[in-house]
Write a protein that holds these residues in place. Sequence first.
Motif, mmCIF file in Angstrom:
data_model
loop_
_atom_site.group_PDB
_atom_site.id
_atom_site.type_symbol
_atom_site.label_atom_id
_atom_site.label_comp_id
_atom_site.label_asym_id
_atom_site.label_seq_id
_atom_site.Cartn_x
_atom_site.Cartn_y
_atom_site.Cartn_z
ATOM 1 N N PHE A 1 22.553 48.032 -10.812
ATOM 2 C CA PHE A 1 22.368 47.292 -9.561
ATOM 3 C C PHE A 1 21.703 48.176 -8.511
ATOM 4 C CE2 PHE A 1 23.932 46.079 -5.348
ATOM 5 C CZ PHE A 1 23.493 44.762 -5.289
ATOM 6 N N ARG A 2 22.205 49.411 -8.369
ATOM 7 C CA ARG A 2 21.632 50.338 -7.382
ATOM 8 C C ARG A 2 20.180 50.647 -7.700
ATOM 9 N NH1 ARG A 2 26.806 54.349 -6.970
ATOM 10 N NH2 ARG A 2 27.946 53.146 -5.427
ATOM 11 N N LYS A 3 19.883 50.897 -8.980
ATOM 12 C CA LYS A 3 18.506 51.176 -9.384
ATOM 13 C C LYS A 3 17.594 50.000 -9.060
ATOM 14 C CE LYS A 3 19.193 54.359 -13.241
ATOM 15 N NZ LYS A 3 19.010 54.516 -14.701
ATOM 16 N N GLU A 4 18.061 48.808 -9.358
ATOM 17 C CA GLU A 4 17.246 47.611 -9.109
ATOM 18 C C GLU A 4 16.950 47.451 -7.623
ATOM 19 O OE1 GLU A 4 14.814 44.547 -9.682
ATOM 20 O OE2 GLU A 4 15.663 45.803 -11.265
ATOM 21 N N LYS A 5 17.945 47.696 -6.774
ATOM 22 C CA LYS A 5 17.736 47.586 -5.321
ATOM 23 C C LYS A 5 16.718 48.620 -4.843
ATOM 24 C CE LYS A 5 20.190 44.155 -4.242
ATOM 25 N NZ LYS A 5 19.535 42.933 -3.795
ATOM 26 N N ILE A 6 16.816 49.846 -5.352
ATOM 27 C CA ILE A 6 15.856 50.885 -4.974
ATOM 28 C C ILE A 6 14.461 50.511 -5.454
ATOM 29 C CG2 ILE A 6 15.186 53.294 -5.299
ATOM 30 C CD1 ILE A 6 18.233 53.942 -5.473
ATOM 31 N N LEU A 7 14.360 50.005 -6.671
ATOM 32 C CA LEU A 7 13.060 49.592 -7.198
ATOM 33 C C LEU A 7 12.438 48.477 -6.353
ATOM 34 C CD1 LEU A 7 13.793 49.712 -11.026
ATOM 35 C CD2 LEU A 7 12.219 51.201 -9.743
ATOM 36 N N GLN A 8 13.261 47.555 -5.896
ATOM 37 C CA GLN A 8 12.749 46.496 -5.017
ATOM 38 C C GLN A 8 12.211 47.078 -3.717
ATOM 39 O OE1 GLN A 8 15.998 43.745 -4.550
ATOM 40 N NE2 GLN A 8 15.843 42.985 -6.647
ATOM 41 N N LYS A 9 12.929 48.062 -3.169
ATOM 42 C CA LYS A 9 12.482 48.706 -1.931
ATOM 43 C C LYS A 9 11.216 49.527 -2.167
ATOM 44 C CE LYS A 9 17.017 48.857 0.265
ATOM 45 N NZ LYS A 9 18.087 49.724 0.776
ATOM 46 N N ILE A 10 11.118 50.146 -3.344
ATOM 47 C CA ILE A 10 9.893 50.880 -3.687
ATOM 48 C C ILE A 10 8.715 49.918 -3.736
ATOM 49 C CG2 ILE A 10 8.702 52.080 -5.568
ATOM 50 C CD1 ILE A 10 11.363 53.567 -6.100
ATOM 51 N N ASP A 11 8.908 48.780 -4.376
ATOM 52 C CA ASP A 11 7.846 47.767 -4.428
ATOM 53 C C ASP A 11 7.428 47.347 -3.020
ATOM 54 O OD1 ASP A 11 7.835 47.832 -7.178
ATOM 55 O OD2 ASP A 11 9.021 45.992 -7.420
ATOM 56 N N GLN A 12 8.411 47.170 -2.149
ATOM 57 C CA GLN A 12 8.100 46.775 -0.778
ATOM 58 C C GLN A 12 7.333 47.883 -0.056
ATOM 59 O OE1 GLN A 12 8.656 43.665 0.633
ATOM 60 N NE2 GLN A 12 7.244 44.536 2.136
ATOM 61 N N SER A 13 7.720 49.118 -0.275
ATOM 62 C CA SER A 13 7.010 50.228 0.372
ATOM 63 C C SER A 13 5.563 50.305 -0.119
ATOM 64 C CB SER A 13 7.733 51.558 0.139
ATOM 65 O OG SER A 13 7.612 51.989 -1.192
ATOM 66 N N LEU A 14 5.340 49.976 -1.380
ATOM 67 C CA LEU A 14 3.968 49.937 -1.888
ATOM 68 C C LEU A 14 3.176 48.803 -1.245
ATOM 69 C CD1 LEU A 14 4.622 50.659 -5.662
ATOM 70 C CD2 LEU A 14 3.429 52.158 -4.039
ATOM 71 N N ARG A 15 3.798 47.653 -1.121
ATOM 72 C CA ARG A 15 3.120 46.526 -0.462
ATOM 73 C C ARG A 15 2.784 46.861 0.993
ATOM 74 N NH1 ARG A 15 6.678 43.635 -3.748
ATOM 75 N NH2 ARG A 15 8.254 43.469 -2.124
ATOM 76 N N ASP A 16 3.703 47.591 1.638
ATOM 77 C CA ASP A 16 3.505 47.969 3.043
ATOM 78 C C ASP A 16 2.638 49.217 3.198
ATOM 79 O OD1 ASP A 16 5.216 45.881 3.649
ATOM 80 O OD2 ASP A 16 6.957 47.187 3.990
ATOM 81 N N LYS A 17 2.274 49.823 2.085
ATOM 82 C CA LYS A 17 1.493 51.070 2.079
ATOM 83 C C LYS A 17 2.184 52.156 2.903
ATOM 84 C CE LYS A 17 -2.657 48.572 1.182
ATOM 85 N NZ LYS A 17 -3.824 47.942 1.665
ATOM 86 N N ASN A 18 3.492 52.229 2.720
ATOM 87 C CA ASN A 18 4.324 53.188 3.446
ATOM 88 C C ASN A 18 4.627 54.366 2.512
ATOM 89 O OD1 ASN A 18 6.308 54.613 4.792
ATOM 90 N ND2 ASN A 18 7.327 52.776 5.565
ATOM 91 N N LYS A 19 3.757 55.376 2.586
ATOM 92 C CA LYS A 19 3.874 56.515 1.680
ATOM 93 C C LYS A 19 5.182 57.277 1.893
ATOM 94 C CE LYS A 19 1.430 60.635 0.154
ATOM 95 N NZ LYS A 19 0.220 61.464 0.321
ATOM 96 N N ARG A 20 5.564 57.489 3.124
ATOM 97 C CA ARG A 20 6.783 58.241 3.416
ATOM 98 C C ARG A 20 8.013 57.555 2.808
ATOM 99 N NH1 ARG A 20 7.464 59.569 9.386
ATOM 100 N NH2 ARG A 20 6.057 61.227 8.812
ATOM 101 N N GLU A 21 8.096 56.241 2.984
ATOM 102 C CA GLU A 21 9.231 55.489 2.431
ATOM 103 C C GLU A 21 9.189 55.490 0.901
ATOM 104 O OE1 GLU A 21 12.728 52.980 2.890
ATOM 105 O OE2 GLU A 21 11.787 54.638 3.926
ATOM 106 N N PHE A 22 7.985 55.360 0.366
ATOM 107 C CA PHE A 22 7.829 55.404 -1.093
ATOM 108 C C PHE A 22 8.335 56.727 -1.657
ATOM 109 C CE2 PHE A 22 5.302 56.852 -4.719
ATOM 110 C CZ PHE A 22 5.589 55.860 -5.633
ATOM 111 N N LEU A 23 7.937 57.837 -1.055
ATOM 112 C CA LEU A 23 8.367 59.152 -1.530
ATOM 113 C C LEU A 23 9.873 59.338 -1.376
ATOM 114 C CD1 LEU A 23 5.427 61.334 -0.189
ATOM 115 C CD2 LEU A 23 5.857 60.626 -2.552
ATOM 116 N N ARG A 24 10.428 58.865 -0.275
ATOM 117 C CA ARG A 24 11.874 58.966 -0.049
ATOM 118 C C ARG A 24 12.641 58.181 -1.113
ATOM 119 N NH1 ARG A 24 16.109 56.392 1.943
ATOM 120 N NH2 ARG A 24 15.009 54.481 2.427
ATOM 121 N N LEU A 25 12.170 56.974 -1.372
ATOM 122 C CA LEU A 25 12.859 56.111 -2.333
ATOM 123 C C LEU A 25 12.713 56.596 -3.773
ATOM 124 C CD1 LEU A 25 11.938 52.707 -0.710
ATOM 125 C CD2 LEU A 25 14.247 53.671 -0.916
#
Length: 64
Positions: free
Chosen positions: A32-56
């Motif tokens: 469950f935790r992995k899936e939530k992080i993966l969803q947030k990673i996908d969102q950071s990619l859509r938002d082109k948020n490199k800092r958030e992507f690297l953090r996640l």
Amino acid sequence: MEKNLLNSPQPELNVLDSLFAEMVLDKALLDFRKEKILQKIDQSLRDKNKREFLRLTEKLKNVS
């Protein structure tokens, strides 16, 4: 009253059942935790948020 040993609770089995249940729950929580992080990673990619992507992605490595 006579005890029937075949029908008496088996402490060893109860412990094993408890351990197995705990392992199943731990795995479900990890998934469950992995899936939530993966969803947030996908969102950071859509938002082109490199800092958030690297953090996640770092967070995902630590969860795995």
